[in-house]
Enzyme design. Sequence first.
Site, PDB file in Angstrom:
ATOM      1  N   GLU A 354       0.830  -1.203   0.000  1.00 21.06           N
ATOM      2  CA  GLU A 354       0.000   0.000   0.000  1.00 21.06           C
ATOM      3  C   GLU A 354       0.865   1.254   0.000  1.00 21.06           C
ATOM      4  OE1 GLU A 354      -4.116   0.262   1.710  1.00 21.06           O
ATOM      5  OE2 GLU A 354      -3.060   1.447   3.214  1.00 21.06           O
ATOM      6  N   HIS A 385       5.729 -26.664   3.488  1.00 21.06           N
ATOM      7  CA  HIS A 385       4.816 -27.660   2.932  1.00 21.06           C
ATOM      8  C   HIS A 385       3.810 -27.023   1.976  1.00 21.06           C
ATOM      9  CE1 HIS A 385       6.220 -30.906   5.564  1.00 21.06           C
ATOM     10  NE2 HIS A 385       6.372 -29.961   6.472  1.00 21.06           N
ATOM     11  N   LYS A 506     -12.878   2.504  -2.887  1.00 22.13           N
ATOM     12  CA  LYS A 506     -13.940   2.829  -1.923  1.00 22.13           C
ATOM     13  C   LYS A 506     -15.049   3.627  -2.592  1.00 22.13           C
ATOM     14  CE  LYS A 506     -10.985   3.079   2.222  1.00 22.13           C
ATOM     15  NZ  LYS A 506     -10.470   4.009   3.252  1.00 22.13           N
TER      16      LYS A 506
END
Length: 543
Positions: A354, A385, A506
């Site tokens: 960001e 893994h 937004k």
Amino acid sequence: MTPDTCWSDLRDSAQALKPRHLSELLSDTRRFDALTFEHDGLLLDLSRQRLLPETLDQLVALAEACQLQQKINDLISGKPVNCTEGRAALHTALRTPAGKSLSLNGEDIVVGVQSTLAKMEALVTTLHSGQWRGYSGEAIDTVVNIGVGGSDLGPLMTCRALSDFKPKAAQGIELHFVSSMDGSQLSGLLSRLNPATTLFVLSSKSFTTIDTLANAATARQWLVDASSLDTEVILRHHFIGITAQPEKASEWGIPSQNQLLFWDWTGGRYSMWSAIGLPIAISIGMEGFRQLLDGAHSIDSHFHQAPLRENLPVLLALVGIWNINLLDIHAHAILPYDGRLAHLPAYLEQLEMESNGKSVRLDGSATQGHTCPVLWGEIGPNAQHAFYQLLHQGTESVMCDFIVPAKRYTDRGQELQQQHRLALANCLAQARVLALGDKALDDDSASAAPPWKRYRGNQPSTVILLDELTPYALGQLIAVYEHKVYTQAVIWGINPFDQWGVELGKKMATAMLDELDNPGLSGSLDCATSGLLQRINTLREQG
């Protein structure tokens, strides 16, 4: 020397070094001492990076040509380094000790910071002593933090990382975090909580964030329905608001005595040091929270005062610049070998991507090269893994940060100490194999192995070694990464403190709410979005 000259010299060095394998570089017995740096119990090992000690000299020359020291001074002193929004970025002031001063617009902001810390301490003391009562008169025993982004990731990561440091007074308080806008986290949580003993911490810098306010409204209605009391009573007993817009918190109904302030010069992803850190203080106590601040302040002072060639955040940043811009490595794995740091990769993803996920320079021109890489990560044993196969034998070059404490369970049984030894062994072994590949083996069997069993190595990594994972050490670690981000932004000539891409999302999401209720309202949507809206509304109408 100009930045262009420095870049040219670095490109020449990268071209000369590219054919050299890390196994060759690590054959130099002096390499570890030359490429390991330490400050206040934090060790930075760069010996597995694909560079030479003199490469660091060239990178420091680039930093100097970009006037990094002056830019650091500007950051610490409160200059408006967030130029697109015209304000300072003073998260360092949040951990400045009492007794020091820093003037911003004629106001000593350290006084305000200390005042907020004092109010935080009073609230924490009231909670820990059992004196904060719900609407029924029972003591609060559950705290739910409602926030998103920096208001969630920082407190969540820190509370989990420092779970071993709960004081006795905090052990009777259950702590939860809610961030998802779809209500899934909150719905499942409310079904098993007691409304009479639950306190909500509503954290929003602007107090307009839709995700956060939607969750808060659901929590408020849950309390009203359970108690049959007026909303005003519920808000007084069951909500704390943390915001830079206290008037909006008051409009929502949270009384001023239940509000904590932070400031517009505190970016969301840098806000865990502020009142947004209230859940941390509830979890580890104010003494622990102040130790966290002290650790970060130790790195702030080091970043401000240490020579660039010995400066841990600067060196970490410059190695990243080398990998991204000179070696063309654009993937970065964060690999903590301590289960308590499970949320650290997600925290750093926000902090770095960001901040530095930008393609426009401070002067408005397009960047000429790559900026922030793609970050991801996982606790080391889990990652082994999951995606280590790609690291060892895939086609992508990836830079890795291994993060591990040297000591744990020193006051516990031998079995737990043995488990920590296993984590240390795996951390060191994986860093070694990523660097050396087949050459890590002590015999000649690798050369005779079939191709699918071969390891090329030559994947660069950094090891960050903590003495122990304590509040102080975690404060140091996070501050190192914060200042790394700023240093890289200076080199790239971008602003790490705005996030206009987030703001656009937004805005568009808010507009889309109207489209969901009134399809075709705007008449200007693209065909893909219109098609999905039509399908969604058809399904909703069918029940």
